[in-house]
Design an enzyme around this catalytic site. Sequence first.
Site, PDB file in Angstrom:
ATOM      1  N   VAL A  79       3.270   6.213  -5.050  1.00 34.14           N
ATOM      2  CA  VAL A  79       2.322   7.125  -4.411  1.00 34.14           C
ATOM      3  C   VAL A  79       2.525   7.126  -2.903  1.00 34.14           C
ATOM      4  CG1 VAL A  79      -0.083   7.687  -4.072  1.00 34.14           C
ATOM      5  CG2 VAL A  79       0.660   6.765  -6.257  1.00 34.14           C
TER       6      VAL A  79
ATOM      7  N   GLY B 183       1.060   1.013   1.464  1.00 30.54           N
ATOM      8  CA  GLY B 183       1.490   0.005   0.496  1.00 30.54           C
ATOM      9  C   GLY B 183       2.780   0.441  -0.178  1.00 30.54           C
TER      10      GLY B 183
ATOM     11  N   GLU C  22       3.294  -3.093   6.668  1.00 31.98           N
ATOM     12  CA  GLU C  22       3.930  -4.347   6.249  1.00 31.98           C
ATOM     13  C   GLU C  22       5.406  -4.159   5.967  1.00 31.98           C
ATOM     14  OE1 GLU C  22       0.284  -6.063   3.548  1.00 31.98           O
ATOM     15  OE2 GLU C  22       1.900  -4.923   2.652  1.00 31.98           O
TER      16      GLU C  22
END
Lengths: 495, 495
Positions: B266, B262, B287
Site C-alpha cells: 500500500v 511503512g 525508516e
Amino acid sequence: MLERIRLENLHNKVTTAEEAAKIIKDGMVIGSSGFTKAGDSKAVLAALAERGKNENLKITLMTGASLGHGTDGKLAEANVIKKRMPFQVDPILRNKINAGDILFIDQHLSESAELLHAKNLQQLDVAVIEAAYIERDGSIVPTTSVGNSVTFAAMAKKVIIEINTQVPEDVYGIHDIYQAEDYPFRNVIPIVAPWNKIGRRSIPVDPEKIEAIVFTDIKDSPADIAKPDHKTIAIANHLLHFFENEVALGRLTDRLLPIQAGIGKVANAVLTGFKDSNFYDLTMFSEVLQDSTFDLIDAGKLSFASASSITVSKECYDRVFDNLQKYREKIVLRPQNISNTPGLIRRLGIIAINTAIEFDIYGNVNSTHISGTKIMNGIGGSGDFARNAYLSIFVTQAASKENKISHVLPMVSHTDHTEHDVDILVTDVGLADLRGLAPRERAQKIIDNCVHPDYKEELQSYFDRACERGGHTPHLLEEAFSWHLRLAEKGIMKK
Amino acid sequence: MLERIRLENLHNKVTTAEEAAKIIKDGMVIGSSGFTKAGDSKAVLAALAERGKNENLKITLMTGASLGHGTDGKLAEANVIKKRMPFQVDPILRNKINAGDILFIDQHLSESAELLHAKNLQQLDVAVIEAAYIERDGSIVPTTSVGNSVTFAAMAKKVIIEINTQVPEDVYGIHDIYQAEDYPFRNVIPIVAPWNKIGRRSIPVDPEKIEAIVFTDIKDSPADIAKPDHKTIAIANHLLHFFENEVALGRLTDRLLPIQAGIGKVANAVLTGFKDSNFYDLTMFSEVLQDSTFDLIDAGKLSFASASSITVSKECYDRVFDNLQKYREKIVLRPQNISNTPGLIRRLGIIAINTAIEFDIYGNVNSTHISGTKIMNGIGGSGDFARNAYLSIFVTQAASKENKISHVLPMVSHTDHTEHDVDILVTDVGLADLRGLAPRERAQKIIDNCVHPDYKEELQSYFDRACERGGHTPHLLEEAFSWHLRLAEKGIMKK
C-alpha cells in the site's frame, strides 16, 4: 482594580460577566483557560450557563483540562455544551457524555494546541482567559495555570479576560510563555532541564481582540486531598523500594530523574514518601503542582518543579501565595503543549507515575473507561508521558469494593496505553518490573506480584489455558471479558 | 580486500565466519546490524546457526529490525534464539514465537537503543556489524542500514565486523552518525529539516574491542515488490484525493510535510501515486527507503529522503549503487533512535502512513496480531510515528480471503495504536477523516466510509445496539469479539 489593566485604552472594556457572556453565540467554538481546576473561568462560563437555561445555545468548549466550581456541570445541565475537549472530571457532564447527549473528545493534553495550530480542529471563535493582570502592551499575565491559553489567545477571533483579584500581581514571573513555530518552520524547543525558562512572562494577544474584561475575586476550587490509606501507602512503599534498588544497581542516582506524577491519592502518597527517604535534589517535570510538591520543597527534598498548573488544597493555596517569594525560584508554569511535549519528555528522561483504572496480564492499561464503555475523566497527560518516558509506571489498587472488583484482569476492556509503553506496574499487593520481558514473562510476573489473592488462581488458570492454545500473546477471546460481564450480571467479578 | 581495513593493526583480526562465531557463547546477548533486511550479518549469524545444530547454544538476539537471507529462520530452526527483539518478519521464527518456544519482545524501534543506554535491558556481550570498510581510526563505515549499530558498537564488550565487498566504499557520507547524550545530560538533537546532517560519517568504536573481522560478498536480500492491485490503487487514490483536498483547504501546501511510509504494497502504491500528481518538492522522514523512494527522486518529485535503511529490489539496489553520486545528496541514513525519535517526529510535522491488520469502529488499530494472539511481524516504527505525527494515517483492505475476513471490526482483538493516535483511516472502500470527532461520530464515519459492503449492515447493527446500552465508547462486551470467534469456528466472519 483598574490598575490591573495597565493598557489604559482597555479600561472601557470592563463589563459584567453577563454582558461578556453575550459575546458567545450559538454554534461557536470557545477556548477557556483552566487546567485541573486551576486558573479557570469563574464568571463568564457560569453566566453562560445561566443564559443557557432560557435560551437555545450550543457551543463547543475546549479548555486546558478540567474546570473547577462545578462549571462543567452547570453548562452540561443547561444543555449549553454540544462538544467538549480535551478533559473533564465533572459527574454531571460525565453522565451526559456517557448517555450520548454530549460529544466528548478524549485528547492527549499536549495535542489540542497542536491540532488548533495545524487547523486540524474547527477554529476558535472566543477565548475566555483568567488573568492576574493585563500588561501595558495588552499581554496577559495568567494566574494558577497556563494550559492552552497561549494558543487560545493567539487563535481566537475575540478574547474575554477575567481578572482575578484574589491572585496577587507578583505571580508575574512564574510562567514561562513559549510557543513553537508552525510547520514546516518549527525549531528546537531549547529546554534541557526542568528549570530552564525560555519564553516570555505574559501571554501575547492583539489588544484589538479583547472585547470584554470582567473582574472576579473567587479562588480556584480547592483540590481534594485524600489522606494516604493502607493501600496507597503500600503502593508508595513498593515504589520507593524499587527506586532505592535502581540506585543500588547503578541505574539511577539518588537524585533520580525528573518526576511526573498524575493527580490523586496514590501520586500524593508516593511523593509524600520521598519526604522521609534518602533521595535528594529531586526535580519534577509534570503537569500539575500538588500539595505534596510544596511539602517536598519545604522539606528540602525537591529543588525544582515544572508543570502547567498549581492545583492545591485551600490551606496550600494560601501558603503558596503568602510565600510566593520563597517558591517562585523553584517552580515554573508552562503551556501544556510544552509541559507535555513528547520530545522534552524523552529528552529529559522522565519518571512517569500515573494511575490506571485496570491493567491486564500483558501490561496493557485502561486509564479511562469503566467496563469498556463509560468514561471516567479522560486520558489527560498520561499518554504524553507514558509513551516517551524513561520509566513508565502505572499504579492502581489490586481490588476494590470489598474485593468484588479486580483491577488486574485477563484483558483490559479499553486500551489507553499498550504494553509497549508500560515498564512498571504497582498495586498494593506488589510491583512487577516488566522491562526486558516478553508477553508470557510479563503475564507470569504480573500474576505473581500484582493481583489480589482472591483472583490469583483464576487469573493463573486463564493464562495457563490461553498458553495451551498458543500465540505470542495468549488469550481466550471468548473468555477475555468474562470478568467484566460477571460484574455487570452479578455485581462481582469472582466466579 | 585488506585495503578495506584502513587501521592496519586490525589486519590480524581477519578470520572465517566460523571462527568469529565462536566468540559467541551460550547465554550471551548479541546485537546485530540489520534493519528491514538491509545491512544485516550475512556470515557470522549464519555460521552460528550451523554451530547451533550440534551444540546447546541459546542467545538473546537484538537487531535493528528484520534480518535477510532467512537468517532468523535458520537460527530459530537450530534453537539458538532464546529471546529476540525488537522486530522480525521470518515465518519460521514467527511460528516458534507463537508456539511459545522463543520469547519475543515487540518493541518500538526508537526504544531499544534507549533501553540499552539506560541499562533497562540486559547488557550486550557481542556486537556483529556489517561494514563497507573500517576507517584509519577503527571507526566503522556502515552499509545499507544504520539501525542500532551505533549503540551496539558502543555498548558491546566485543565487536565482530563483517566487511561486505559488494558495497562500494563510496557509500561513505550517506550516513549521519549521531547519538544523544545519556541522562540526565541529554541535549537538543539539532535537526529541523529532513536533510540536516548533524553527526559523523562513521560509527565510533574502541578498536581494542574488535575481536574478529570477516569478509563477505553477499548482497542484501531483495525487497519483494508487489505490483499495485486494484485495492492498493483504490487506497492510494483515496489518500491522494485527501491530500489534494487538504491543500485546497489551506491546511497543507503542495509540498505537503515530510512523509513516513511503512513497508509494503500500500505504501508503495501511495508513493507511486505521487509520481503523476501535482505535488512537488516532497520530502521523506521515514525508516526505510524503498523502490518507490528512488522512483520519486528520479521523477523529480522527491527532493530529500531520510531513513535508517535502504531496502529495495535487486534491480533498484544496482541502480542505487551504480548511481550513488546522483543519489547521495538526496538521501541520508540515520540511527533508528534518531530516525524514529518522538521529538523529531513532532518537530518536523510528519505525515505518517502505516498499515493496519485490522481497525475497529472507534479507530483503534491492531498492527501486529492475528485474532488477538498470534503475532505477524511486530509494531516496528508505526507507534513511534503514529503517536507523534502531524497526521497519523492507517491503511488496510476492507476485506480479504474472498471477503471471509473483514478488517473493520466491532473491536480490535489487540490494540497497538489507540484512537487517540489515529487521524485518518483508509480502505479500498473509502477514507474516514476522524479529526475533531468524538467516538460515536468516529464510529458512524468509519461504518459509512470504510467497511466492506458485506459487513456494513452487521457493523451498523452492532454500533446501534451498543449505543442503546450507552457509554462514551459504546460496546457490547459479550459480542465484541464475535466476528473473530466466528472466523475461528467457521472460517468466515459473516453471520
